[in-house]
Design an enzyme around this catalytic site. Structure first.
Site, PDB file in Angstrom:
ATOM      1  N   ARG A  55       0.853  -1.182   0.000  1.00 26.61           N
ATOM      2  CA  ARG A  55       0.000   0.000   0.000  1.00 26.61           C
ATOM      3  C   ARG A  55       0.890   1.233   0.000  1.00 26.61           C
ATOM      4  NH1 ARG A  55       1.748   1.478   4.137  1.00 26.61           N
ATOM      5  NH2 ARG A  55       0.692   3.447   3.899  1.00 26.61           N
ATOM      6  N   GLY A  56       0.235   2.409  -0.131  1.00 30.99           N
ATOM      7  CA  GLY A  56       1.001   3.639  -0.252  1.00 30.99           C
ATOM      8  C   GLY A  56       1.225   3.899  -1.730  1.00 30.99           C
ATOM      9  N   ALA A  57       0.955   5.140  -2.151  1.00 37.52           N
ATOM     10  CA  ALA A  57       0.928   5.434  -3.592  1.00 37.52           C
ATOM     11  C   ALA A  57       2.208   5.030  -4.337  1.00 37.52           C
ATOM     12  CB  ALA A  57       0.608   6.914  -3.799  1.00 37.52           C
TER      13      ALA A  57
ATOM     14  N   ASP B 122      -1.581  10.762  -2.110  1.00 39.07           N
ATOM     15  CA  ASP B 122      -1.867   9.688  -3.062  1.00 39.07           C
ATOM     16  C   ASP B 122      -2.105  10.242  -4.458  1.00 39.07           C
ATOM     17  OD1 ASP B 122      -2.275   7.144  -1.206  1.00 39.07           O
ATOM     18  OD2 ASP B 122      -2.998   8.945  -0.210  1.00 39.07           O
TER      19      ASP B 122
ATOM     20  N   LYS C 104      -4.876  10.277   2.738  1.00 41.88           N
ATOM     21  CA  LYS C 104      -5.691   9.403   3.593  1.00 41.88           C
ATOM     22  C   LYS C 104      -6.781  10.195   4.307  1.00 41.88           C
ATOM     23  CE  LYS C 104      -5.444   5.834   3.841  1.00 41.88           C
ATOM     24  NZ  LYS C 104      -6.311   4.927   3.027  1.00 41.88           N
TER      25      LYS C 104
HETATM   26  O1  MRU Z   1      -4.676   3.312   1.735  1.00 40.92           O
HETATM   27  P1  MRU Z   1      -3.189   3.412   1.732  1.00 40.92           P
HETATM   28  O2  MRU Z   1      -2.537   2.890   2.957  1.00 40.92           O
HETATM   29  O3  MRU Z   1      -2.573   2.887   0.465  1.00 40.92           O
HETATM   30  O4  MRU Z   1      -3.001   4.966   1.733  1.00 40.92           O
HETATM   31  C1  MRU Z   1      -1.874   5.560   1.323  1.00 40.92           C
HETATM   32  C2  MRU Z   1      -1.206   6.230   2.430  1.00 40.92           C
HETATM   33  O5  MRU Z   1      -0.529   5.586   3.186  1.00 40.92           O
HETATM   34  C3  MRU Z   1      -1.328   7.636   2.633  1.00 40.92           C
HETATM   35  O6  MRU Z   1      -2.448   8.255   2.212  1.00 40.92           O
HETATM   36  C4  MRU Z   1      -0.019   8.346   2.387  1.00 40.92           C
HETATM   37  O7  MRU Z   1      -0.036   9.512   3.089  1.00 40.92           O
HETATM   38  C5  MRU Z   1       0.292   8.610   0.947  1.00 40.92           C
HETATM   39  S1  MRU Z   1       1.301   7.409   0.229  1.00 40.92           S
HETATM   40  C6  MRU Z   1       2.928   7.983   0.513  1.00 40.92           C
END
Ligand code: MRU
Length: 373
Positions: free
Chosen positions: A54-56, A252, A263
Site C-alpha cells: 500500500r502507499g501510492a 496519493d 488518507k
Molecule cells: O490506503 P493506503 O494505505 O494505500 O493509503 C496511502 C497512504 O498511506 C497515505 O495516504 C499516504 O499519506 C500517501 S502514500 C505515501
C-alpha cells in the site's frame, strides 16, 4: 531502511529467481514481518487490492512489477497477442485502487516503452523488467531528495526553537513502507534524525486501517525516532496548545493546481493547522502528480472500501492477530478511504526538485516541462 538492523526495500526481485518478485506483506505489521512471493500479475493485483502492499509510490512500483510478471507469462505469444495480454494486465492492475495516481502512471510507462522493443517478445519482457527496476530506483532517489529538501524546513524550526525538539505531526503512513525506501513525509524526518536534530513525531493512528499506529510507529521505532501515537482526533488539541511545530503528510494524488488527495482525515488536520497557524506541508514524488485534472474535490476519484474495515479492528491477542467486531453487527458503516485538502490550506509541497507553493504557478516553476503540455 532497516528492520532489526538489516536494510530492506519494500519490493525487490528474488535474488535466486528473477521470475519472482518479493514484497513485505504489510497486513501483519507491526506484529509479523512476512515476506510474500508474487509470481503472477493476478497475485500482484490482489496484493494491491487487499493492501498487502500500500502507499501510492509502492502501489505504482508493484504495478510496474506486475506488468513484468504478466510479460513473463505471455512469453510464448505472438507479438500482437503479447501486446494484447499486456493491455489486459494493465487494465486489471488499474482496476484495483482508484485514488493513487502512481498506479496508472506506472502501467502507462510500461505500455509506452513496449514499442521500442520492436515487436520482439523477449525484448519486450526485458523492457518490462528494466522499466520496473528503473521506476523503483527513481522512487528511492526521489524520496532521498525529498528528505534533502524537507530537512531544511525542520532545521529552520530547530534553530528558531533554540535546539528544542521539533514536534511534527503526520497522518497515515507516508513512510518507507508506503514507498520503496525513505518514505515521503518521513524522509525529511529521517534526514533530520541522521543529522542529530532533535525531532519528535505525533503519529495519528489513522482509522480504519490504522496505518499510523501500526506502520509509522513501527518504522520510526525501528530507526530510533522519538514518537507518540495519538488517536485521530487529538491533532487539533495539540495544535491549540502549541505542541505541533509543523505537519507533514504524504499524498496519493496531487493535482498540478495544488489540491491534495491523501488518507481520510488529512483535510481536518489541515483545517486545524490553518486555524492555529501551524505550517502544513505535503511531501510527494513527481509520480504522484496528476497533470490532467484541476479541481480536486470535484474530480479526484475517492476509493470507498468495505464497511468491515470500519466495523472491526484487529490486533495482537494471545500471540495471534485477531479481528474483533467494534460496532453493532447491524449498523451500516461507510468507508471513504481518502479526502481532498484544497491547495489554499497547504503551506507548500516538498518534491524531489525542491519546495514550492501549492499552486499551478508554484508546481510549474519546478516542472516547467509540463507547462508546454
Ligand atoms: O490506503 P493506503 O494505505 O494505500 O493509503 C496511502 C497512504 O498511506 C497515505 O495516504 C499516504 O499519506 C500517501 S502514500 C505515501
Amino acid at each position: 531502511m532497516k528492520v532489526d538492523g538489516k536494510h530492506y526495500r519494500t519490493i525487490w526481485v528474488k535474488p535466486d529467481d528473477e521470475r519472482v518478485v518479493q514484497t513485505i506483506d504489510q497486513r501483519g505489521l507491526p506484529h509479523r514481518f512476512v515476506i510474500e512471493d508474487l509470481e503472477t500479475v493476478e497475485q500482484a493485483a490482489r496484493a494491491i487490492r487487499e493492501m498487502h502492499v500500500r502507499g501510492a509510490p509502492l502501489i505504482g512500483v508493484t504495478a510496474a512489477y506486475g506488468m513484468y510478471l504478466a510479460a513473463l507469462a505471455a512469453h510464448e505469444e505472438s507479438a500482437p497477442a503479447f501486446v494484447q495480454a499486456m493491455q489486459q494486465a494493465g487494465q486489471l492492475l488499474c482496476s484495483t485502487r482508484p485514488t493513487a495516481v502512481n498506479l496508472v502512471w506506472a502501467v502507462e510507462r510500461q505500455l509506452q516503452a513496449l514499442p521500442a522493443a520492436g515487436g520482439d517478445v523477449q525484448a519486450c519482457i526485458q523492457s518490462t523488467f528494466d522499466v520496473a527496476a528503473a521506476i523503483a530506483d527513481d522512487e528511492v532517489e526521489n524520496c532521498r531528495l525529498i528528505g534533502e529538501h524537507g530537512v531544511e524546513l525542520i532545521e529552520n524550526l530547530s534553530r528558531e526553537k533554540g535546539g528544542e525538539p521539533v514536534n511534527i505531526l503526520t497522518h497515515c503512513n507516508a513512510g518507507w513502507l508506503a514507498c520503496v525506501d525513505y518514505g515521503t513525509a518521513t524522509a525529511p524526518i529521517y534526514r533530520a534524525h541522521e543529522r542529530g536534530l532533535p525531532v519528535h513525531v505525533w503519529v495519528d493512528e489513522t482509522r480504519p486501517r490504522n496505518q499510523g499506529a501500526r506502520m509509522t510507529a513501527w518504522e520510526l521505532g525501528q530507526h530510533g525516532v522519538a514518537h507518540t501515537v495519538v488517536a485521530d482526533n487529538v491533532g487539533g488539541h495539540l495544535m491549540q496548545h502549541g505542541l505541533v511545530d509543523m505537519v507533514i503528510t504524504g499524498s496519493d494524488r496531487t493535482l498540478y493546481t495544488g489540491d491534495v488527495a491523501n488518507k481520510i482525515g488529512t483535510y481536518l488536520k489541515a483545517l486545524a493547522a490553518r486555524d492555529n497557524q501551524v505550517p502544513f506541508y505535503v511531501a510527494l514524488p513527481s509520480s504522484t502528480f496528476d497533470w490532467e485534472h484541476s479541481d480536486g474535490v470535484a474530480q479526484i476519484p475517492i476509493e470507498e472500501r468495505e464497511a468491515a474495515e470500519v466495523k472491526t479492528i484487529s490486533g495482537l491477542s494471545e500471540g495471534e492477530i485477531r479481528s474483533v467486531l467494534l460496532t453493532p453487527q447491524e449498523s451500516p458503516a461507510a468507508n471513504f478511504a481518502f479526502d481532498v485538502t484544497p491547495a489554499r490550506l497547504v503551506t507548500a509541497l516538498i518534491t524531489e526538485r525542491g519546495i514550492c507553493p501549492a499552486s499551478e504557478q508554484g508546481v510549474l516553476s519546478l516542472f516547467p516541462e509540463r507547462a508546454a503540455i
